[in-house]
Design an enzyme around this catalytic site. Structure first.
Site, PDB file in Angstrom:
ATOM      1  N   PHE A 288       3.869  14.046  19.976  1.00  0.00           N
ATOM      2  CA  PHE A 288       3.231  14.201  21.287  1.00  0.00           C
ATOM      3  C   PHE A 288       1.774  14.634  21.161  1.00  0.00           C
ATOM      4  CE2 PHE A 288       7.721  15.704  22.740  1.00  0.00           C
ATOM      5  CZ  PHE A 288       8.224  14.435  22.515  1.00  0.00           C
TER       6      PHE A 288
ATOM      7  N   PHE B 135       7.555  17.940  19.574  1.00  0.00           N
ATOM      8  CA  PHE B 135       7.529  16.996  18.449  1.00  0.00           C
ATOM      9  C   PHE B 135       6.071  16.639  18.183  1.00  0.00           C
ATOM     10  CE2 PHE B 135      11.744  16.332  20.379  1.00  0.00           C
ATOM     11  CZ  PHE B 135      12.528  16.657  19.289  1.00  0.00           C
TER      12      PHE B 135
ATOM     13  N   GLU C 226       7.457  23.992  26.101  1.00  0.00           N
ATOM     14  CA  GLU C 226       8.557  23.369  26.840  1.00  0.00           C
ATOM     15  C   GLU C 226       9.893  23.831  26.272  1.00  0.00           C
ATOM     16  OE1 GLU C 226       7.867  19.199  26.261  1.00  0.00           O
ATOM     17  OE2 GLU C 226       5.803  19.387  26.975  1.00  0.00           O
TER      18      GLU C 226
ATOM     19  N   HIS D  76       9.521   9.826  17.853  1.00  0.00           N
ATOM     20  CA  HIS D  76      10.016  11.195  17.647  1.00  0.00           C
ATOM     21  C   HIS D  76      10.355  11.461  16.182  1.00  0.00           C
ATOM     22  CE1 HIS D  76      10.749  10.543  21.955  1.00  0.00           C
ATOM     23  NE2 HIS D  76      10.714  11.857  22.089  1.00  0.00           N
TER      24      HIS D  76
ATOM     25  N   GLU E  65       1.869  18.777  27.756  1.00  0.00           N
ATOM     26  CA  GLU E  65       1.372  19.300  26.481  1.00  0.00           C
ATOM     27  C   GLU E  65      -0.091  19.702  26.555  1.00  0.00           C
ATOM     28  OE1 GLU E  65       3.266  16.595  26.734  1.00  0.00           O
ATOM     29  OE2 GLU E  65       5.070  17.143  25.629  1.00  0.00           O
TER      30      GLU E  65
END
Lengths: 334, 374
Positions: free
Chosen positions: A96, A93, A29, A139, A70
């Site tokens: 995820f 991150f 991403e 996060h 993901e």
């Protein structure tokens, strides 16, 4: 030798390996810089700029910007790896992890084993870790311990730019899945990094400080805190700082040799304490180096709670040099 | 009278040195010292070494106490004649300290850092220090080393002479393409470098394998060589410690690197953590191990030195000398025996294979003397 940041070092490693080997591709991403936006394609290059410039140099067929999915990124990358490419996939991150872990731990990590050694999976998963930016509980985690526990995955936790470049090139050239953990708060940390390509083997710890009284094993950003404590205490307590550089494989020998010399161990880990690398390394030394110990092992970790959003609380939550110094003084007092 | 006061300042040993610590004073204030006397031990992050006085007179003041750290160029002590008054010494120190500006990292790198040059289709790294004019001294390192090997020699000799130190192909910051890896290929790289850097003629100082290359070059192109200093050179006998060569090529871990580096010196304590780190960092670069393997295979087939150059040394006519450490465990000092007449031989006690580092003051004087005589 030129001084470069961790961000530059990783970017340079990616660029050099993509130049050297056409099978190396980047997927994730925003790795190209957000094609949904306006302006030049490589305006950004990853949310923190690590892949900046790659799309301009290598094009969209090798720097593949994906939707927010993901599981598709990891599945595509694992499949591409087992069929001949050498993908560097970004799990933005590490938090995820939950939405794509099957592709990592039950697919990529198992291919070599399930196919009787007839398949290799040269996949690198880059992911950002760490608290300290007030980015809240979803996060800010480190989570390298959750990958380290999986046989078939190699886990890299660089603390400086020299190591980051050599370990990234090693990761790309490795024939097994490697998860590469980049701490958000040390991207700008600089050290001397050769312009040429080089590799650092996995499973070899680095001694960032040498000392005789206490061994401090620290990971990623925590290495800098440990170094700070070693320097601060240098006149009264001689600290040795061990940076394992990879949690899997783990250089148990260097840790044990250091504890054999010092007789005291402090392990510093930004993760929560249960089932952490701190617990793992403490257990290793208790199991194989108990006779060396002059004092109980101390672990410096985050508490068993999610990472707080409030800056004041987050500051209290994270390990820091003062907490490490307290632990060092405690093992010296025992 | 202040003209006869000489400051003793922190030397710059190696490219990355920015400061040093006075580990130990070896002479008391008030002692008479001669140039070359060992006056202190200086410790840097890389290495600890004795510092030899560049000046003679009386050590009038130890400005920095033991344990004190100062930047490169900072004032360590003051040498002057006994006729200089204490007030003049005080005034000198005060003025020096007031005017001293430590070099910043950036200007340091720009002013004295190594450079790259395109020579014979390769990129080579070199370091140029000292005045522009005169026949320069060209330093050629040995197997597995780089221009940093001359950290105690090049800056000292550059006070009077133009100097160049080169990274051979396969080494340091130079291209890792070594061609066939044999002496002819490496000698060609040196002549390519000399041409690219517009060095018509040079005083060659070669160590170990670099000594054999220097001698080979003097044989091939004697007109370009003003004098020849060979330090523990290859080429003067068959013996070579293959445990070192093979171990060096193989070493990938700290312990292995330490073991092989310790073979180089008479005093194992001279090998610092930073030297081990530097070796490992070099060994990890792409292309280094194959380059070293190719060079070792060409130079030492069957564990013996292939190229024998005693005749070349005899035939050469430029001033030439051979310097060896008596405790050399890589190439035995016995190779310095029975050399042709006209070759000055200096075998130094308490030195191993790196006399230019272990006995730098003495080696620097021998080089300076030969260069002046030529």
């Amino acid at each position: 030798m030129p001084s470069k940041s961790i961000r530059q070092a990783i970017n340079e490693a990616l660029r050099q390996e993509m130049t050297r080997d056409p099978r190396v591709v980047v997927i994730g991403e925003d790795v190209a810089g957000g094609q949904g936006g306006t302006g030049s394609l490589d305006a950004y290059g990853g949310v923190l700029g690590v892949t900046k410039g790659l799309i301009g140099e290598f094009g969209a067929s090798r720097v593949i910007d994906t939707p927010i999915t993901e599981s598709a990124i990891m599945g595509a990358a694992a499949g591409a790896a087992v069929t001949g490419l050498r993908p560097v996939a970004e799990l933005m991150f590490c938090d995820f992890l939950g939405v794509c872990f099957d592709q990592i731990y039950n697919q990529a990590a198992k291919f070599r084993y399930m196919f009787g050694g007839k398949a290799t999976t040269p996949l690198v998963i880059r992911t950002m870790i760490g608290g300290g930016r007030s980015a809240a509980a979803q996060h800010s985690q480190v989570l390298y311990q959750m990958f380290t526990m999986v046989p078939g995955l190699k886990c890299v936790v660089p603390s400086n730019a020299y190591d980051a470049k050599g370990l990234m090139i090693q990761a790309i050239r490795d024939d097994d899945p490697v998860v590469f953990f980049e701490h958000k708060l040390i991207y700008d940390h600089k050290s001397e990094v050769p312009d040429e390509a080089y590799t650092i083997p996995f499973g070899e710890a680095n001694l960032t400080r040498e000392g005789d009284d206490v061994t401090i094993v620290a990971l990623s950003r925590m290495v800098h805190f440990a170094n700070e404590v070693a320097d601060r205490l240098a006149k009264e307590i001689s600290c040795e700082v061990v940076d394992p550089r990879t949690t899997s494989p783990l250089d148990a020998d260097t840790i044990l040799e250091s504890v054999e010399k010092t007789g005291r161990l402090v392990v510093v880990d930004e993760a929560n304490p249960r089932c952490s690398m701190a617990a793992d390394i403490a257990a290793l030394v208790a199991d194989r180096g108990f006779d060396f110990l002059k004092a109980p092992i101390k672990q410096v970790t985050a508490p068993h709670t999610p990472v707080p959003f409030a800056p004041a609380l987050e500051k209290l939550y994270l390990p820091n040099p003062d907490k490490i110094e307290t632990a060092v003084r405690a093992v010296m007092a025992d | 009278m202040t003209g006869s006061i000489t400051p003793i300042t922190m030397p710059k040993w190696g490219l990355t040195m920015t400061e040093g610590m006075v580990a130990k004073w070896l002479v008391a204030a008030g002692s008479a010292i001669r140039p070359g006397d060992e006056i202190m031990e200086i410790e840097t992050t890389k290495i600890t070494n004795v510092y030899e006085s560049p000046a003679g007179g009386t050590l009038r003041r130890q400005v920095v106490p033991e344990g004190g750290t100062v930047p490169v160029g900072g004032l360590l002590g003051v040498v002057a004649g006994d006729d200089v008054s204490d007030a003049e010494i005080d005034a000198f120190i005060e003025k020096f300290q007031a005017e001293f500006v430590p070099p910043s990292d950036d200007e340091d790198a720009a002013a004295s850092g190594p450079a790259m040059i395109e020579a014979g289709g390769r990129r080579l790294r070199y370091l140029r220090l000292g005045p522009e004019d005169g026949v320069p001294i060209l330093f050629v390192h040995g197997f597995g080393a780089d221009l940093g090997a001359w950290m105690f020699n090049q800056p000292a000799l550059a006070e009077r002479h133009a100097t160049f130190a080169l990274d051979l192909p396969g080494h340091g910051g130079s291209s890792k393409d070594v061609g066939g890896g044999d002496a002819a290929a490496l000698i060609a790289a040196i002549t390519d470098f000399m041409s690219a850097a517009s060095i018509a003629r040079a005083h060659l100082v070669g160590h170990s394998l670099g000594g054999a290359l220097a001698l080979g070059l003097a044989q091939a192109d004697p007109g370009r060589i003003a004098s020849l200093t060979l330090i523990a050179p290859a080429g003067l006998g068959p013996d070579i410690n293959m445990a070192f060569i093979d171990g060096f090529v193989r070493a990938g871990k700290r312990k292995e690197a330490k073991d092989v580096l310790e073979l180089l010196v008479a005093d194992r304590k001279a090998i610092s953590r930073a030297m081990i780190d530097d070796l490992l960092k070099y060994k990890r670069l792409d292309g280094v191990v194959p380059a070293l393997q190719a060079i070792a295979a060409a130079a030492f087939p069957g564990g013996r030195q292939r190229d024998q150059l005693r005749d070349a040394l005899a035939a050469a006519t430029m001033p030439r000398q051979v310097i060896w450490g008596r405790a050399d465990r890589i190439i035995p000092a016995a190779h310095a025996e029975g050399l042709p007449a006209g070759v000055a031989v200096h075998v130094l006690d308490n030195a191993g294979h790196l006399p230019h580092m272990e006995k730098s003051g003495e080696v620097n004087r021998l080089i300076a003397d030969l260069v002046s005589a030529a």
